[in-house]
Motif scaffolding. Sequence first.
Motif, PDB file in Angstrom:
ATOM      1  N   MET A  53      66.035  10.637   9.824  1.00 31.60           N
ATOM      2  CA  MET A  53      65.196  10.324  11.226  1.00 31.60           C
ATOM      3  C   MET A  53      67.183  10.580  12.165  1.00 31.60           C
ATOM      4  O   MET A  53      67.805  10.889  11.437  1.00 31.60           O
ATOM      5  N   ALA A  54      66.692  11.240  13.314  1.00 28.79           N
ATOM      6  CA  ALA A  54      67.820  11.641  14.048  1.00 28.79           C
ATOM      7  C   ALA A  54      67.365  11.416  15.499  1.00 28.79           C
ATOM      8  O   ALA A  54      66.861  11.585  16.453  1.00 28.79           O
ATOM      9  N   SER A  55      68.295  11.274  15.571  1.00 23.26           N
ATOM     10  CA  SER A  55      68.741  11.088  17.544  1.00 23.26           C
ATOM     11  C   SER A  55      68.142  13.078  17.748  1.00 23.26           C
ATOM     12  O   SER A  55      68.623  13.528  17.275  1.00 23.26           O
ATOM     13  N   THR A  56      67.814  12.801  19.904  1.00 18.95           N
ATOM     14  CA  THR A  56      67.197  14.661  19.969  1.00 18.95           C
ATOM     15  C   THR A  56      67.893  14.691  20.972  1.00 18.95           C
ATOM     16  O   THR A  56      67.976  15.701  21.095  1.00 18.95           O
ATOM     17  N   LEU A  57      69.177  14.390  20.355  1.00 20.43           N
ATOM     18  CA  LEU A  57      70.166  15.223  21.456  1.00 20.43           C
ATOM     19  C   LEU A  57      70.748  15.965  20.290  1.00 20.43           C
ATOM     20  O   LEU A  57      70.850  16.144  18.858  1.00 20.43           O
ATOM     21  N   HIS A  58      71.103  17.423  20.462  1.00 20.49           N
ATOM     22  CA  HIS A  58      71.435  18.856  20.322  1.00 20.49           C
ATOM     23  C   HIS A  58      72.428  18.553  18.932  1.00 20.49           C
ATOM     24  O   HIS A  58      71.452  18.624  17.660  1.00 20.49           O
ATOM     25  N   ARG A  59      73.402  18.377  19.146  1.00 20.61           N
ATOM     26  CA  ARG A  59      74.505  17.387  17.832  1.00 20.61           C
ATOM     27  C   ARG A  59      74.081  16.791  16.544  1.00 20.61           C
ATOM     28  O   ARG A  59      74.250  17.585  15.535  1.00 20.61           O
ATOM     29  N   ALA A  60      73.044  15.894  16.743  1.00 20.88           N
ATOM     30  CA  ALA A  60      72.655  14.943  15.490  1.00 20.88           C
ATOM     31  C   ALA A  60      71.719  15.922  14.786  1.00 20.88           C
ATOM     32  O   ALA A  60      71.278  15.998  14.353  1.00 20.88           O
ATOM     33  N   ARG A  61      70.417  16.291  15.988  1.00 21.52           N
ATOM     34  CA  ARG A  61      69.335  16.992  15.561  1.00 21.52           C
ATOM     35  C   ARG A  61      69.550  18.270  14.218  1.00 21.52           C
ATOM     36  O   ARG A  61      69.281  18.707  13.410  1.00 21.52           O
ATOM     37  N   GLN A  62      70.823  19.256  15.318  1.00 19.96           N
ATOM     38  CA  GLN A  62      71.328  20.290  14.241  1.00 19.96           C
ATOM     39  C   GLN A  62      71.127  20.257  12.683  1.00 19.96           C
ATOM     40  O   GLN A  62      71.391  20.851  11.583  1.00 19.96           O
ATOM     41  N   THR A  63      72.538  18.681  12.459  1.00 19.42           N
ATOM     42  CA  THR A  63      73.036  18.079  11.401  1.00 19.42           C
ATOM     43  C   THR A  63      72.295  17.778  10.857  1.00 19.42           C
ATOM     44  O   THR A  63      71.782  17.882   9.809  1.00 19.42           O
ATOM     45  N   ALA A  64      71.162  17.285  11.141  1.00 20.85           N
ATOM     46  CA  ALA A  64      69.637  16.669  10.433  1.00 20.85           C
ATOM     47  C   ALA A  64      69.232  17.864  10.085  1.00 20.85           C
ATOM     48  O   ALA A  64      68.594  17.044   8.558  1.00 20.85           O
ATOM     49  N   GLN A  65      69.186  18.825  10.432  1.00 15.73           N
ATOM     50  CA  GLN A  65      68.535  20.039  10.341  1.00 15.73           C
ATOM     51  C   GLN A  65      69.376  20.701   9.008  1.00 15.73           C
ATOM     52  O   GLN A  65      68.298  21.361   8.016  1.00 15.73           O
ATOM     53  N   ILE A  66      70.251  20.809   8.979  1.00 17.62           N
ATOM     54  CA  ILE A  66      70.974  21.463   7.982  1.00 17.62           C
ATOM     55  C   ILE A  66      70.691  20.655   6.857  1.00 17.62           C
ATOM     56  O   ILE A  66      71.071  20.507   5.972  1.00 17.62           O
ATOM     57  N   ILE A  67      71.144  19.264   6.979  1.00 19.88           N
ATOM     58  CA  ILE A  67      71.081  18.419   5.390  1.00 19.88           C
ATOM     59  C   ILE A  67      69.443  18.117   5.135  1.00 19.88           C
ATOM     60  O   ILE A  67      69.252  17.767   3.816  1.00 19.88           O
ATOM     61  N   ALA A  68      68.138  18.405   6.233  1.00 20.39           N
ATOM     62  CA  ALA A  68      66.688  18.106   5.297  1.00 20.39           C
ATOM     63  C   ALA A  68      66.523  18.428   4.619  1.00 20.39           C
ATOM     64  O   ALA A  68      66.333  17.943   3.157  1.00 20.39           O
ATOM     65  N   PRO A  69      66.828  19.758   3.735  1.00 24.00           N
ATOM     66  CA  PRO A  69      66.033  20.469   2.224  1.00 24.00           C
ATOM     67  C   PRO A  69      67.154  19.487   1.578  1.00 24.00           C
ATOM     68  O   PRO A  69      66.478  19.623   0.297  1.00 24.00           O
ATOM     69  N   ALA A  70      68.116  19.609   1.312  1.00 24.80           N
ATOM     70  CA  ALA A  70      68.595  17.793   0.401  1.00 24.80           C
ATOM     71  C   ALA A  70      68.062  16.852   0.307  1.00 24.80           C
ATOM     72  O   ALA A  70      68.379  16.357  -0.433  1.00 24.80           O
ATOM     73  N   LEU A  71      67.112  16.284   0.995  1.00 22.62           N
ATOM     74  CA  LEU A  71      66.818  15.119   1.149  1.00 22.62           C
ATOM     75  C   LEU A  71      65.160  15.578   1.386  1.00 22.62           C
ATOM     76  O   LEU A  71      64.700  13.963   0.906  1.00 22.62           O
ATOM     77  N   ASP A  72      65.042  16.286   1.091  1.00 20.89           N
ATOM     78  CA  ASP A  72      63.075  17.115   0.773  1.00 20.89           C
ATOM     79  C   ASP A  72      62.548  15.479   1.578  1.00 20.89           C
ATOM     80  O   ASP A  72      61.625  15.564   1.005  1.00 20.89           O
ATOM     81  N   LEU A  73      62.696  16.138   3.126  1.00 25.33           N
ATOM     82  CA  LEU A  73      61.686  15.432   3.429  1.00 25.33           C
ATOM     83  C   LEU A  73      61.754  15.374   5.900  1.00 25.33           C
ATOM     84  O   LEU A  73      62.307  16.810   5.224  1.00 25.33           O
TER      85      LEU A  73
END
Length: 238
Positions: A53-73
């Motif tokens: 889950m990520a904050s809706t603010l750009h900097r958090a959402r973008q960070t989450a999108q980058i790491i998401a493949p490592a978590l496969d979620l």
Amino acid sequence: MTTNLYLIRHGEALSAIQGTIGNSELSPLGIVQAEHLRDRLAATHEIEADVLMASTLHRARQTAQIIAPALDLPLLLDEEIEEMRPGGTDGMSVEEYRTTFGRADFKQYPLTQPAPGGENWGEFQLRVGIALERIIRTYEDKTIVLVCHGGIIDSSFIYFFQLSSLAVPQAGFRTRNTSITHWQKRGPERRWRLIRYNDALHLHDIGTPARIPWDQIRAIPASDEERPGDQVPTEEHQ
């Protein structure tokens, strides 16, 4: 059963280096920071998450999108884990903000509104506490990853240690970009414990000729696996 809550701060934001307030994206360094965290998590599998889950603010959402493949979620967004809301000041420079609204002194006046539409200290702590309570109850006995902000991570200490939400703590925090903070609830007492804070080891090889060999590093220290199953007396009452 065990509930694990991992709080990950976003990478460096453009606003941080531009001296502005607002909903900016990651800086070039912030993208690299997030990529190094992704590579670490993909190699070590140290976080076997059920929810991302990520904050809706750009900097958090973008960070989450980058790491998401490592978590496969899939990525879920939640506006209630946004940073403290400054009000209608998006894009304003810090200098202009302070000239217009002054510097909010939350230590002396925690309920002072910093700017029109902004949150005071008490409102922010209430929002964070309600959000954390909702999330850990919804995903009880699961492993949850929240990609959020320094203020959310700081406030998690107030929430879990049940400190006053109307007083700024005397001791402060310096939570690093893309660092990992891990809270865990397990055992018969079902008490929350802080497992680690500000783990940003993956940042140490940025700008160096070497890379940390994450695929050769254990996800769980051997010393942890060798510990006895029963708590020692000093742990039982902590």
